[in-house]
Motif scaffolding. Structure first.
Motif, PDB file in Angstrom:
ATOM      1  N   SER A  40       0.843  -1.199   0.000  1.00  0.00           N
ATOM      2  CA  SER A  40       0.000   0.000   0.000  1.00  0.00           C
ATOM      3  C   SER A  40       0.874   1.244   0.000  1.00  0.00           C
ATOM      4  O   SER A  40       2.064   1.197   0.328  1.00  0.00           O
ATOM      5  N   LEU A  41       0.262   2.356  -0.358  1.00  0.00           N
ATOM      6  CA  LEU A  41       0.940   3.651  -0.391  1.00  0.00           C
ATOM      7  C   LEU A  41       0.205   4.590   0.551  1.00  0.00           C
ATOM      8  O   LEU A  41      -1.000   4.805   0.421  1.00  0.00           O
ATOM      9  N   THR A  42       0.936   5.145   1.519  1.00  0.00           N
ATOM     10  CA  THR A  42       0.316   6.037   2.502  1.00  0.00           C
ATOM     11  C   THR A  42       0.120   7.418   1.903  1.00  0.00           C
ATOM     12  O   THR A  42       0.691   7.750   0.855  1.00  0.00           O
ATOM     13  N   PRO A  43      -0.687   8.284   2.547  1.00  0.00           N
ATOM     14  CA  PRO A  43      -0.870   9.654   2.057  1.00  0.00           C
ATOM     15  C   PRO A  43       0.437  10.443   1.971  1.00  0.00           C
ATOM     16  O   PRO A  43       0.528  11.415   1.209  1.00  0.00           O
ATOM     17  N   SER A  44       1.458  10.028   2.737  1.00  0.00           N
ATOM     18  CA  SER A  44       2.763  10.700   2.674  1.00  0.00           C
ATOM     19  C   SER A  44       3.712   9.991   1.701  1.00  0.00           C
ATOM     20  O   SER A  44       4.921  10.216   1.733  1.00  0.00           O
ATOM     21  N   PHE A  45       3.146   9.118   0.857  1.00  0.00           N
ATOM     22  CA  PHE A  45       3.878   8.438  -0.217  1.00  0.00           C
ATOM     23  C   PHE A  45       4.893   7.407   0.284  1.00  0.00           C
ATOM     24  O   PHE A  45       5.856   7.087  -0.413  1.00  0.00           O
ATOM     25  N   LEU A  46       4.676   6.885   1.480  1.00  0.00           N
ATOM     26  CA  LEU A  46       5.506   5.809   2.012  1.00  0.00           C
ATOM     27  C   LEU A  46       4.904   4.471   1.616  1.00  0.00           C
ATOM     28  O   LEU A  46       3.710   4.242   1.788  1.00  0.00           O
ATOM     29  N   MET A  47       5.718   3.597   1.086  1.00  0.00           N
ATOM     30  CA  MET A  47       5.244   2.270   0.708  1.00  0.00           C
ATOM     31  C   MET A  47       5.302   1.340   1.906  1.00  0.00           C
ATOM     32  O   MET A  47       6.267   1.341   2.672  1.00  0.00           O
ATOM     33  N   LEU A  48       4.268   0.544   2.080  1.00  0.00           N
ATOM     34  CA  LEU A  48       4.199  -0.465   3.132  1.00  0.00           C
ATOM     35  C   LEU A  48       3.914  -1.819   2.482  1.00  0.00           C
ATOM     36  O   LEU A  48       2.980  -1.926   1.690  1.00  0.00           O
ATOM     37  N   PRO A  49       4.713  -2.856   2.812  1.00  0.00           N
ATOM     38  CA  PRO A  49       5.864  -2.876   3.701  1.00  0.00           C
ATOM     39  C   PRO A  49       6.952  -1.882   3.270  1.00  0.00           C
ATOM     40  O   PRO A  49       7.082  -1.578   2.083  1.00  0.00           O
ATOM     41  N   ARG A  50       7.757  -1.431   4.248  1.00  0.00           N
ATOM     42  CA  ARG A  50       8.781  -0.436   3.936  1.00  0.00           C
ATOM     43  C   ARG A  50       9.865  -0.999   3.024  1.00  0.00           C
ATOM     44  O   ARG A  50      10.459  -0.246   2.243  1.00  0.00           O
ATOM     45  N   LYS A  51      10.127  -2.268   3.123  1.00  0.00           N
ATOM     46  CA  LYS A  51      11.141  -2.865   2.256  1.00  0.00           C
ATOM     47  C   LYS A  51      10.500  -3.235   0.923  1.00  0.00           C
ATOM     48  O   LYS A  51      10.322  -4.400   0.557  1.00  0.00           O
ATOM     49  N   THR A  52      10.134  -2.202   0.208  1.00  0.00           N
ATOM     50  CA  THR A  52       9.484  -2.317  -1.099  1.00  0.00           C
ATOM     51  C   THR A  52      10.125  -1.304  -2.028  1.00  0.00           C
ATOM     52  O   THR A  52      10.495  -0.202  -1.595  1.00  0.00           O
ATOM     53  N   LEU A  53      10.263  -1.651  -3.274  1.00  0.00           N
ATOM     54  CA  LEU A  53      10.816  -0.732  -4.271  1.00  0.00           C
ATOM     55  C   LEU A  53       9.894  -0.687  -5.475  1.00  0.00           C
ATOM     56  O   LEU A  53       9.416  -1.723  -5.927  1.00  0.00           O
ATOM     57  N   SER A  54       9.641   0.507  -5.985  1.00  0.00           N
ATOM     58  CA  SER A  54       8.813   0.690  -7.178  1.00  0.00           C
ATOM     59  C   SER A  54       9.681   1.219  -8.316  1.00  0.00           C
ATOM     60  O   SER A  54      10.605   1.997  -8.090  1.00  0.00           O
ATOM     61  N   MET A  55       9.363   0.800  -9.530  1.00  0.00           N
ATOM     62  CA  MET A  55      10.136   1.267 -10.678  1.00  0.00           C
ATOM     63  C   MET A  55       9.375   1.022 -11.973  1.00  0.00           C
ATOM     64  O   MET A  55       8.406   0.241 -12.008  1.00  0.00           O
ATOM     65  N   VAL A  56       9.810   1.705 -13.015  1.00  0.00           N
ATOM     66  CA  VAL A  56       9.312   1.456 -14.362  1.00  0.00           C
ATOM     67  C   VAL A  56      10.516   1.245 -15.277  1.00  0.00           C
ATOM     68  O   VAL A  56      11.583   1.825 -15.066  1.00  0.00           O
ATOM     69  N   ILE A  57      10.316   0.400 -16.281  1.00  0.00           N
ATOM     70  CA  ILE A  57      11.388   0.063 -17.219  1.00  0.00           C
ATOM     71  C   ILE A  57      10.826   0.190 -18.634  1.00  0.00           C
ATOM     72  O   ILE A  57       9.745  -0.328 -18.932  1.00  0.00           O
ATOM     73  N   GLY A  58      11.555   0.875 -19.490  1.00  0.00           N
ATOM     74  CA  GLY A  58      11.160   0.987 -20.888  1.00  0.00           C
ATOM     75  C   GLY A  58      11.727  -0.158 -21.705  1.00  0.00           C
ATOM     76  O   GLY A  58      12.841  -0.641 -21.437  1.00  0.00           O
TER      77      GLY A  58
END
Length: 233
Positions: A182-200
C-alpha cells in the motif's frame, strides 16, 4: 496481474554492511563485532523474507510534452520519464517487496538490542536491492529474447521524477493490493522494504549512464561503484 515469486537472492554479508552505511573492508578492522551482528542477522533474517515481484506491461500510445500516454488510459509524467521512455515501445511497471515479517521482527528487536535490530533491518534493505536487480535482469533477458533492449529502471525520487509525482503514478498502474503493498498519504510504501520502478522496452534504446547518475545522493554516496542498478533506503 503477473508475479515473479521464485528467487535465489544470494545476499552477502558485505551487502548487509553497506546497507548499514559502513565500508565492509574498514569495519572488519575497526569493529569486527559489527560484522558478527551482520552475519547473525543474515542467517536469521533470510528465513523471514517473502520476496515477491508484481509487474504489468503497457504499450506507449503517445508523448505529450512530458506526459507519456499508456494503454488502458494510464500515464507517466516527468522530465526523467520523457527523457528515457519516449523512444520505448512499451513500459513495465514493477513493485518489488520482501514482505513485512522481517521488518516487524527488526522493529521489536531494536527495542532491546539496537545494534542487532539495525542489522536485521539492513538485511531487509539488502534483500530488496538484490530482488530489484534480479527483476531488472529478468526483464532485460526477456527483452533480449525478442531482440529488444531495456532502459535503466526509473524510480520515484530520482532526479527529474519526484516521489510525490512518481509513486501515485506507479501505484495507478498496478493493483498493489494483490501483492499486499500500500501507499500512505505521505507516499511511504508499506511494507517499507518495497521498491517501485518502471522500465522501458524497445529497439535501439541507448543506456544513458547508471541509476546512480540520477540519484539525489550522487554527490555524497560512497558506494556508487557497488550498486548495480537500483537501491533502497
Amino acid at each position: 496481474m503477473p508475479f515473479l515469486e521464485e528467487f535465489d537472492l544470494q545476499i552477502e554479508v558485505d551487502h548487509v554492511l553497506r546497507s548499514q552505511g559502513v565500508d565492509p573492508n574498514v569495519i572488519r578492522g575497526r569493529n569486527p563485532r559489527i560484522v558478527e551482528f551482520a552475519e547473525r542477522a543474515l542467517e536469521e533474517g533470510v528465513k523471514l523474507l517473502a520476496p515477491k515481484v508484481q509487474y504489468q506491461e503497457f504499450s506507449i500510445d503517445a508523448l505529450r510534452h512530458e506526459k507519456l500516454m499508456l494503454s488502458g488510459g494510464k500515464f507517466l509524467s516527468g522530465v526523467l520519464i520523457s527523457q528515457f521512455l519516449a523512444p520505448a515501445q512499451k513500459v513495465i511497471g514493477v513493485l518489488c517487496t520482501v514482505g513485512d515479517e522481517l521488518e516487524n521482527q527488526a522493529i521489536e528487536v531494536v527495542k532491546e538490542d539496537p545494534v542487532y535490530g539495525l542489522a536485521l533491518d539492513a538485511v531487509g534493505s539488502a534483500a530488496t536491492e538484490t530482488l530489484a536487480n534480479i527483476s531488472c535482469n529478468y526483464f532485460e533477458g526477456q527483452a533480449k529474447n525478442k531482440a529488444l533492449q531495456t532502459t535503466i529502471p526509473l524510480s520515484p525520487g530520482m532526479v527529474g521524477w519526484t516521489v510525490e509525482a512518481g509513486q501515485p503514478q506507479i501505484f495507478d498502474l498496478l493493483d498493489s493490493s494483490q501483492a499486499g503493498i500500500s501507499l500512505t498519504p505521505s507516499f511511504l510504501m508499506l511494507p517499507r522494504k518495497t521498491l517501485s520502478m518502471v522500465i522501458g522496452v524497445g529497439p535501439d534504446l541507448e543506456q544513458e549512464g547508471r541509476v546512480c547518475d540520477y540519484c539525489v545522493m550522487q554527490e555524497t554516496c560512497k558506494y556508487q561503484d557497488h550498486y548495480a542498478k537500483v537501491s533502497v533506503s
